[in-house]
Write a protein that holds these residues in place. Sequence first.
Motif, PDB file in Angstrom:
ATOM      1  N   PRO A 159       0.923  -1.303  -0.105  1.00 13.47           N
ATOM      2  CA  PRO A 159       0.069   0.160   0.097  1.00 13.47           C
ATOM      3  C   PRO A 159       0.880   1.315  -0.035  1.00 13.47           C
ATOM      4  CG  PRO A 159      -0.945  -1.694   1.674  1.00 13.47           C
ATOM      5  CD  PRO A 159       0.615  -1.986   1.222  1.00 13.47           C
ATOM      6  N   PRO A 160       0.219   2.521  -0.458  1.00  6.04           N
ATOM      7  CA  PRO A 160       1.169   3.945  -0.398  1.00  6.04           C
ATOM      8  C   PRO A 160       1.625   3.960   1.097  1.00  6.04           C
ATOM      9  CG  PRO A 160      -1.152   3.914  -1.453  1.00  6.04           C
ATOM     10  CD  PRO A 160      -1.267   2.736  -0.965  1.00  6.04           C
ATOM     11  N   GLU A 193      25.138   3.727   6.250  1.00  5.03           N
ATOM     12  CA  GLU A 193      26.564   2.864   5.954  1.00  5.03           C
ATOM     13  C   GLU A 193      26.042   1.515   5.730  1.00  5.03           C
ATOM     14  OE1 GLU A 193      30.263   3.128   5.766  1.00  5.03           O
ATOM     15  OE2 GLU A 193      29.127   4.676   6.416  1.00  5.03           O
ATOM     16  N   LEU A 194      25.226   0.746   6.316  1.00  2.00           N
ATOM     17  CA  LEU A 194      24.721  -0.442   5.923  1.00  2.00           C
ATOM     18  C   LEU A 194      23.946  -0.727   4.720  1.00  2.00           C
ATOM     19  CD1 LEU A 194      23.411  -1.969   9.272  1.00  2.00           C
ATOM     20  CD2 LEU A 194      25.278  -2.685   8.210  1.00  2.00           C
ATOM     21  N   THR A 195      23.657   0.408   4.100  1.00  2.00           N
ATOM     22  CA  THR A 195      22.878   0.181   3.048  1.00  2.00           C
ATOM     23  C   THR A 195      23.405   1.103   1.776  1.00  2.00           C
ATOM     24  OG1 THR A 195      21.547   2.181   3.635  1.00  2.00           O
ATOM     25  CG2 THR A 195      20.611   0.074   4.032  1.00  2.00           C
ATOM     26  N   ARG A 196      24.460   1.332   1.852  1.00  2.00           N
ATOM     27  CA  ARG A 196      25.156   2.014   0.782  1.00  2.00           C
ATOM     28  C   ARG A 196      25.246   1.245  -0.579  1.00  2.00           C
ATOM     29  NH1 ARG A 196      28.168   6.393   1.473  1.00  2.00           N
ATOM     30  NH2 ARG A 196      28.400   5.986   3.661  1.00  2.00           N
ATOM     31  N   ASP A 197      25.839  -0.038  -0.584  1.00  2.00           N
ATOM     32  CA  ASP A 197      25.816  -0.687  -1.813  1.00  2.00           C
ATOM     33  C   ASP A 197      24.466  -1.274  -2.418  1.00  2.00           C
ATOM     34  OD1 ASP A 197      28.754  -0.684  -1.270  1.00  2.00           O
ATOM     35  OD2 ASP A 197      28.987  -2.522  -0.614  1.00  2.00           O
ATOM     36  N   GLU A 198      23.654  -1.311  -1.364  1.00  5.65           N
ATOM     37  CA  GLU A 198      22.172  -2.078  -1.877  1.00  5.65           C
ATOM     38  C   GLU A 198      21.448  -0.679  -2.601  1.00  5.65           C
ATOM     39  OE1 GLU A 198      23.651  -2.706   1.223  1.00  5.65           O
ATOM     40  OE2 GLU A 198      23.716  -4.966   0.729  1.00  5.65           O
ATOM     41  N   VAL A 199      21.700   0.468  -1.801  1.00  2.48           N
ATOM     42  CA  VAL A 199      21.122   1.545  -2.512  1.00  2.48           C
ATOM     43  C   VAL A 199      21.634   1.829  -4.003  1.00  2.48           C
ATOM     44  CG1 VAL A 199      20.582   4.054  -2.314  1.00  2.48           C
ATOM     45  CG2 VAL A 199      20.049   2.340  -0.538  1.00  2.48           C
ATOM     46  N   ALA A 200      22.857   1.785  -3.829  1.00  2.00           N
ATOM     47  CA  ALA A 200      23.646   2.035  -5.191  1.00  2.00           C
ATOM     48  C   ALA A 200      23.314   1.348  -6.367  1.00  2.00           C
ATOM     49  CB  ALA A 200      25.326   2.084  -4.936  1.00  2.00           C
ATOM     50  N   SER A 201      22.817  -0.276  -5.945  1.00  3.38           N
ATOM     51  CA  SER A 201      22.774  -1.122  -7.047  1.00  3.38           C
ATOM     52  C   SER A 201      21.128  -1.254  -7.142  1.00  3.38           C
ATOM     53  CB  SER A 201      22.965  -2.381  -6.473  1.00  3.38           C
ATOM     54  OG  SER A 201      22.350  -2.657  -5.509  1.00  3.38           O
ATOM     55  N   GLY A 202      20.373  -0.234  -6.559  1.00  5.00           N
ATOM     56  CA  GLY A 202      18.967  -0.404  -6.711  1.00  5.00           C
ATOM     57  C   GLY A 202      18.255  -1.489  -5.896  1.00  5.00           C
ATOM     58  N   ARG A 203      18.745  -2.338  -5.168  1.00  4.69           N
ATOM     59  CA  ARG A 203      18.246  -3.378  -4.239  1.00  4.69           C
ATOM     60  C   ARG A 203      17.260  -2.746  -3.089  1.00  4.69           C
ATOM     61  NH1 ARG A 203      22.357  -8.007  -3.078  1.00  4.69           N
ATOM     62  NH2 ARG A 203      23.682  -6.137  -2.407  1.00  4.69           N
ATOM     63  N   LEU A 204      17.751  -1.657  -2.551  1.00  2.00           N
ATOM     64  CA  LEU A 204      16.919  -0.938  -1.651  1.00  2.00           C
ATOM     65  C   LEU A 204      16.522   0.427  -1.800  1.00  2.00           C
ATOM     66  CD1 LEU A 204      18.636  -2.519   1.692  1.00  2.00           C
ATOM     67  CD2 LEU A 204      16.392  -3.159   0.577  1.00  2.00           C
ATOM     68  N   ARG A 205      15.585   0.997  -1.386  1.00  2.00           N
ATOM     69  CA  ARG A 205      15.249   2.370  -1.349  1.00  2.00           C
ATOM     70  C   ARG A 205      15.084   2.997  -0.358  1.00  2.00           C
ATOM     71  NH1 ARG A 205      10.933   2.634  -6.280  1.00  2.00           N
ATOM     72  NH2 ARG A 205      12.352   1.792  -8.019  1.00  2.00           N
ATOM     73  N   ARG A 206      15.465   4.241   0.092  1.00  2.00           N
ATOM     74  CA  ARG A 206      14.822   4.541   1.446  1.00  2.00           C
ATOM     75  C   ARG A 206      13.566   5.357   1.353  1.00  2.00           C
ATOM     76  NH1 ARG A 206      18.112   9.710   4.494  1.00  2.00           N
ATOM     77  NH2 ARG A 206      16.091  10.047   6.033  1.00  2.00           N
ATOM     78  N   VAL A 207      12.697   4.803   2.194  1.00  2.00           N
ATOM     79  CA  VAL A 207      11.301   5.171   2.300  1.00  2.00           C
ATOM     80  C   VAL A 207      10.989   6.320   3.436  1.00  2.00           C
ATOM     81  CG1 VAL A 207      10.438   2.865   1.402  1.00  2.00           C
ATOM     82  CG2 VAL A 207      10.711   3.028   3.744  1.00  2.00           C
ATOM     83  N   LEU A 208       9.874   6.913   3.207  1.00  2.00           N
ATOM     84  CA  LEU A 208      10.039   8.272   4.092  1.00  2.00           C
ATOM     85  C   LEU A 208      10.937   8.882   4.441  1.00  2.00           C
ATOM     86  CD1 LEU A 208       7.365   6.481   6.804  1.00  2.00           C
ATOM     87  CD2 LEU A 208       6.672   8.014   5.033  1.00  2.00           C
ATOM     88  N   PRO A 209      11.857   9.642   3.186  1.00  2.00           N
ATOM     89  CA  PRO A 209      13.199  10.061   3.508  1.00  2.00           C
ATOM     90  C   PRO A 209      13.151  11.299   4.260  1.00  2.00           C
ATOM     91  CG  PRO A 209      12.004  10.449   1.038  1.00  2.00           C
ATOM     92  CD  PRO A 209      10.943   9.479   1.705  1.00  2.00           C
ATOM     93  N   ASP A 210      12.073  11.858   4.523  1.00  2.00           N
ATOM     94  CA  ASP A 210      12.113  13.084   5.469  1.00  2.00           C
ATOM     95  C   ASP A 210      11.846  12.673   6.714  1.00  2.00           C
ATOM     96  OD1 ASP A 210      11.932  14.696   2.995  1.00  2.00           O
ATOM     97  OD2 ASP A 210       9.754  15.008   3.224  1.00  2.00           O
ATOM     98  N   TRP A 211      11.851  11.230   7.240  1.00  2.00           N
ATOM     99  CA  TRP A 211      11.570  11.075   8.675  1.00  2.00           C
ATOM    100  C   TRP A 211      12.606   9.771   8.972  1.00  2.00           C
ATOM    101  CZ3 TRP A 211       7.502  12.489  11.392  1.00  2.00           C
ATOM    102  CH2 TRP A 211       6.355  13.254  10.678  1.00  2.00           C
TER     103      TRP A 211
END
Length: 301
Positions: A178-179, A246-264
């Motif tokens: 869901p959104p 730090e723990l998600t640097r590689d995953e975000v760069a590769s597109g496997r993870l995205r940060r959600v609710l980036p303002d929070w």
Amino acid sequence: MELLSYMRLFVEVARTKSFRRAAEALDMPNSTLSRHIAELEKTIGLQLLHRSTRKVELTAAGEVYFKRCQSIVEEARMAHESLVDVVERPIGTLRVSMAVDLAIGYFAPILSEFAQAYPLISFEFDLTPRRVDLQSEPFDLAIRIGPPPTAPSTLVARQIGLLPRYLYASPGYLKAAPPLNHPDDLIHHVVCIVQGATNQEEIQRTFYRGNEAVDVMIASRFRMNSVGLSRALAILGVCIAVLDTELTRDEVASGRLRRVLPDWSLAPVPVHAITDTRLLPARTRLFIDFIKARLHQAASK
């Protein structure tokens, strides 16, 4: 300790054959030195020095005592210097306890850099979430995430960093879920809860955006004590995970993870170096300062 100190004073007077010169060498008042020597003679019950206005001479007892005291004072000096050497030189084995997620996720690059900088230090790492007993087990320190221990009271906890926390999810999860526009929407999502053993089915989390704070009760099918597992499940699209950059640097760069609710974000978690004493050898002090500096650099990026 007082007797050894008196011996050192006596040796200096006997060597220089002068209270004045000995007092200058010892950087103390002549009257104080004379009083301490008199106290030493009173303690052992023998006169050690013949005093006159022109010179100081050893008595027969003083000659014997001087020969013995010289070696004792020298041995004490060498023992002290050897301990100072141990305290000040970065050498020896450093024994550290820390959780496996902390070691692999955060500290592996820092440990590599530290090992290169100090080649005379060797390492023993115990990667476990258990609370080791620093007073009875052979560890120099433990590194832990979260609040400092409250017992035993003799432990010394030094805060060496703050780990920021954000929400991350895979593109596949976000596409099917869901959104998600506000922390209140998390009630409709699956969030991996990383916490120690707990029977609570719901955990309250506070999210921050500037001066705004929102409390959210999160229920999850997945509760664990491993950040690494929560990250793996998030990558697989099973849930949203609470992680840091730090723990998600590689995953975000590769597109496997995205940060959600980036303002929070959630409140950062403190990292403590815990020892059973404030008197630390050089290798331990350097290690703590090194980690603290690197964590500060990472947080400033």
